[in-house]
Design an enzyme around this catalytic site. Structure first.
Site, PDB file in Angstrom:
ATOM      1  CD  GLU A 327      -2.926  -0.763   2.474  1.00 56.39           C
ATOM      2  OE1 GLU A 327      -4.123  -1.084   2.344  1.00 56.39           O
ATOM      3  OE2 GLU A 327      -2.480  -0.265   3.523  1.00 56.39           O
ATOM      4  CB  CYS A 328       0.781   4.381   0.055  1.00 54.39           C
ATOM      5  SG  CYS A 328       1.137   6.131  -0.274  1.00 54.39           S
TER       6      CYS A 328
END
Length: 436
Positions: A327-328
């Site tokens: 994530e990210c």
């Protein structure tokens, strides 16, 4: 029966977090059990809440969560004496289009739970106008009730007197006024506050904030303004499928942005979580069946990540047979390269072709609704995932198969689709909930 209160303000940067931490610690010092929540998509503040109260804090979010989920999450406050929900941005600030149960505004949570709002007002550069702002917030939405105001950063006794008189004339209670006090300023960086676990002196800072606030704010009046709250039983819990039975979770200063309620939901569903530190050159647990890299600050540690051969080779070996999701910041580390703020290019793990750069900052911020075009750990094709994106990255290349069709809160399609290659997947948004 717990007493519930929402702490909000007209805008960001006014002192909500400092006041929340100070009140929580001051009441805890008096022997009360205090439970905190964070309204909105902030993955940093809950750790500060936990440091102040000794109890885990979670996010509640009206855009991403339905009422049943919110009721389930706030139910942890049943055994507390005081329950504090810290708001995000200004009291009524949300997105233009309604989500699952609201727009993401703090006011949604206040109205939903029936808790009055304690406003933090910074009257710097004004005097009587502060009362007009408070009165406007009080009267803006019928279902939201104002408890009173704490003034922050007042310049002098004369300044305080002018503001107090105006608020009194408007019928708004003033519970206290805080002079400027640099010793309780929380350090910040580009994505918000420096994380609680990175601050060795966080306990002393919160203690000083509690002492200072107790000296200038009537804690008994504030507590008396809170609403007696009888939690309603939740019809259901979190609608979360763990990404695997045994999850290898990256966890250190570079990989820490994951919502606490997600980890709790995974464990509640029977999953085991095994943490490892890429910064310490650790590989994921060989006995895990999925690896998850949360967001964080990989751009501050890109050189270390690039040099840690054991982590990189271990992750590649893991991804040869089992799913890996980022994530990210975790997505960036799964990519081919990351260029830091000084323009230095660092090779990442290469499981995906993504290339990102911090040399030219570009802010990406907002809620995201993703319809999966390919599966990712815990979610099948067609699943609708709600999350939030916040980073200052230029996307240089995103060449792999798109993972999802992603919309912002207005319904507009955005370019940050996420990626899939083999068993590796990644998204720029942080997962909050799946639509039921």
């Amino acid at each position: 029966m717990p007493a519930g209160l929402v702490i909000s303000a007209p805008a960001s940067g006014v002192g909500k977090t400092t006041l929340t931490l100070a009140l929580a610690r001051a009441w805890r010092n008096r022997g009360l059990n205090v439970q905190c929540f964070k309204s909105g998509p902030d993955y940093i503040d809950p750790a500060f809440h936990a440091a102040a109260t000794g109890r885990a804090s979670v996010n509640v979010d009206s855009w991403a969560m339905d009422r049943g989920t919110i009721a389930h999450l706030v139910g942890r406050g049943t055994d507390a004496d005081v329950v504090l929900a810290e708001g995000s941005m200004g009291l009524f600030d949300g997105v233009a289009a309604r989500g699952v149960s609201g727009t993401g505004a703090t006011a949604d949570i206040a109205e939903m739970l029936g808790w009055p709002v304690l406003l933090v007002i910074d009257p710097s550069g004004q005097a009587q106008t502060a009362a007009a702002i408070a009165a406007g917030l009080r009267d803006y939405r019928a279902g939201v009730r104002l408890a009173g105001v704490v003034l922050n950063r007042v310049a002098s006794p004369r300044h305080e007197d002018l503001v107090r008189r105006a608020l009194n004339d408007a019928g708004i209670a003033v519970f206290g006024a805080l002079p400027r006090h640099a010793e309780i300023s929380l350090p910040k960086r580009h994505l918000g506050l420096v994380q609680a676990e990175e601050q060795a002196e966080i306990g002393k800072l919160i203690d000083e904030a509690a002492r200072f606030v107790a000296e200038h704010v009537d804690l008994d009046e504030v507590l008396g303004s809170a609403a007696s709250w009888s939690p309603q039983p939740a019809a259901n819990g979190m609608n979360v499928t763990p990404p695997g039975q045994r999850i290898a979770l990256a966890r250190d200063a570079a990989f820490s942005f994951i919502y606490p309620h997600m980890l709790e939901a995974w464990r509640a569903a029977g999953a085991e979580i095994s943490t490892f530190s890429p910064l310490a050159d650790e590989a994921p647990d060989a006995g895990a069946d999925v690896c998850w890299l949360p967001g964080g600050y990989p751009e501050l540690h890109a050189g270390t990540i690039a040099a840690n051969a054991r982590f990189r080779s271990g992750l590649r070996a893991f991804a040869g047979t089992r799913p890996v999701h980022g994530e990210c910041g975790g997505y960036m580390v799964l990519g081919a390269a990351l260029t830091d703020a000084d323009g230095i290019r660092h090779e990442m793990t290469g499981l995906l072709g993504l290339e990102t750069s911090f040399a030219k900052r570009r802010m990406h911020l907002g809620y995201r609704l993703a319809a999966l075009a390919a599966p990712m750990p815990g979610h099948q094709v067609g699943a609708r995932l709600r999350g939030h994106e916040f980073h200052y990255t230029t996307i240089v290349a995103q060449p792999d198969t798109p993972l999802a069709v992603v919309h912002d809160a207005t319904g507009a399609v955005i370019a940050e689709t996420g990626s899939r290659r083999g068993l590796a997947t990644g998204t720029f948004f942080h997962l909050i909930a799946e639509d039921r």
